[in-house]
Design a protein around this motif. Structure first.
Motif, short mmCIF file in Angstrom:
data_model
loop_
_atom_site.label_atom_id
_atom_site.label_comp_id
_atom_site.label_asym_id
_atom_site.label_seq_id
_atom_site.Cartn_x
_atom_site.Cartn_y
_atom_site.Cartn_z
N ARG A 1 -2.52 0.19 -5.34
CA ARG A 1 -2.05 1.44 -4.32
C ARG A 1 -2.55 0.99 -2.97
NH1 ARG A 1 -0.52 5.66 -7.36
NH2 ARG A 1 -0.47 5.36 -9.70
N GLY A 2 -1.71 1.29 -2.10
CA GLY A 2 -1.97 0.95 -0.54
C GLY A 2 -2.21 -0.60 -0.29
N ALA B 1 7.18 1.19 -4.53
CA ALA B 1 6.42 0.74 -3.36
C ALA B 1 6.24 2.02 -2.39
CB ALA B 1 7.28 -0.17 -2.44
N ILE B 2 7.04 3.04 -2.40
CA ILE B 2 6.78 4.02 -1.74
C ILE B 2 5.75 5.27 -2.37
CG2 ILE B 2 8.23 6.41 -1.20
CD1 ILE B 2 10.73 4.90 -0.92
N ALA B 3 5.90 5.18 -3.47
CA ALA B 3 4.83 6.09 -4.16
C ALA B 3 3.30 5.48 -4.07
CB ALA B 3 4.98 6.31 -5.75
N ARG B 4 3.20 4.23 -3.84
CA ARG B 4 2.01 3.48 -3.86
C ARG B 4 1.69 3.35 -2.17
NH1 ARG B 4 1.73 -1.05 -8.45
NH2 ARG B 4 1.78 0.39 -10.42
N GLU B 5 2.52 3.56 -1.44
CA GLU B 5 2.19 3.41 -0.05
C GLU B 5 1.81 1.90 0.13
OE1 GLU B 5 -0.35 5.76 2.48
OE2 GLU B 5 0.97 7.25 2.45
N LEU B 6 2.71 1.04 -0.15
CA LEU B 6 2.69 -0.30 -0.07
C LEU B 6 3.36 -0.75 1.17
CD1 LEU B 6 3.68 -1.92 -3.68
CD2 LEU B 6 1.54 -1.15 -2.83
N ASP B 7 2.62 -1.70 2.07
CA ASP B 7 3.22 -2.03 3.36
C ASP B 7 3.94 -3.45 2.73
OD1 ASP B 7 1.99 -0.24 4.77
OD2 ASP B 7 0.13 -1.78 5.16
#
Length: 346
Positions: free
Chosen positions: A256-257, A278-284
């Motif tokens: 996450r992140g 990817a959105i829910a985990r706030e991935l770049d």
């Protein structure tokens, strides 16, 4: 009368030839280079197999090759660049002249030219040839301690270095590399050189995973299931498979992140990927395309021994055996990086 020169030329899909070429006539700012080694890239294979590399469609015969190193035969007439006898690597990019919209440190996304590319017409010939003329701005002098054969990996290693630069400081971080073709393997080498704490490598085949271990990967996984991937929980991920399944694995394997650097070039069109995750985990999710001045960092790292790349080279074939070499390079179960040798060096 001098012997004719030869180059490796793609004429159309499946039609790879050794063609005769005249002696190069350099412009004032060009040096004449005797090519020693050339690495076969995935884009070279795509031109050979499909007559196209992504959106770059072959419309006329083209000399292949952009991963090349050689020796300066004649220095540039205008006095710029390396001296006769210097060992050099080649930076194959030519930034677009109209490059104005992006920061000055990102010419790689300017839409300029590249050696051995059909992106524009007329195509830009590559350097799989016995002898070529090159602008001196493309040439990088190699320190004496850098072996020319290993130096043939400088261009793809720069792609991997650029991806890590896009991520940032990886020292002490856990990393996942998805896809252990030559770029993925070099990404492992770069991550280790840059201080990554723990590297997991994922691939479909045994051989590339064995090379990944040799390069320092701590864990290798062959075709892991979703549970195995989720357990990786990597701080940083490099996706180098160029497939939607690989990108999906990269997203699932990131913490996450976390950060996912997308190096592998996926096919055009929609791709079935877990973007919601990817959105829910706030991935770049970072796009990574070619490289800029990272080539200089790679050369320094090879010279001081911090970057270890030799295991990536699996085969060296004479240029006259280019067809055989391309067939070997296209099979990841038997090869990693295949080099063409254009001349011997004492």
């Amino acid at each position: 009368m001098s012997n004719p020169l030869h180059a490796v030329v793609i004429h159309k899909a499946g039609d790879l030839r050794i063609d005769e070429f005249p002696e190069p006539v350099p412009a004032p700012n060009e040096a004449v280079i005797d090519i020693v080694y050339g690495g076969i890239c995935g884009s070279d294979l795509h031109y050979w197999q499909h007559g196209a590399a992504g959106e770059s469609i072959l419309r006329a015969p083209m000399v292949l090759g952009h991963e090349v190193v050689g020796i300066v035969r004649r220095a540039a007439p205008d006095g710029t660049g390396p001296a006769e006898g210097a060992h050099v690597a080649v930076h194959p990019a030519t930034p677009a002249k109209e490059y104005v919209r992006h920061p000055a440190d990102r010419p790689n996304i300017s839409g300029g030219g590249y050696l051995g590319s059909a992106a524009r017409f007329p195509h830009r010939d590559g350097a799989f040839a016995q002898r070529v003329a090159m602008p001196t701005r493309m040439l990088r002098v190699l320190p004496n301690q850098v072996d020319l054969k290993e130096a043939a990996l400088i261009e793809p290693a720069s792609v991997a270095w650029h991806a890590v630069n896009r991520i940032g400081d990886v020292a002490g971080q856990s990393a996942l590399v998805v896809g252990c073709g030559p770029i993925g393997l070099l990404a492992i080498a770069v991550l280790k050189a840059r201080g990554a704490r723990h590297v997991t490598a994922v691939d479909l085949h045994d051989r590339p995973l064995a090379v990944a271990k040799e390069l320092g990967a701590d864990i290798v996984l062959k075709q892991p299931d979703d549970a195995d991937v989720a357990a990786i929980d990597a701080d940083v991920v490099i996706e180098s498979s160029g497939s939607h399944r690989g990108l999906d694995t990269a997203i699932r394997g990131a913490t996450r992140g976390g950060v996912v650097a997308m190096v592998g070039l996926l096919p055009s069109g929609p791709q079935p990927v877990q973007i919601a995750l990817a959105i829910a985990r706030e991935l770049d999710l970072l796009g990574c395309f070619r490289f800029n001045d990272e080539i200089d960092e790679v050369i320094r790292a090879l010279a001081d021994g911090t970057l270890h790349v030799a295991p990536v080279i699996s085969h060296v074939e004479p240029w006259r055996s280019a067809k055989k070499a391309f067939a070997v390079a296209a099979d990841p179960t038997v090869s990693s990086k295949v080099l063409l040798r254009f001349r011997s060096v004492r």
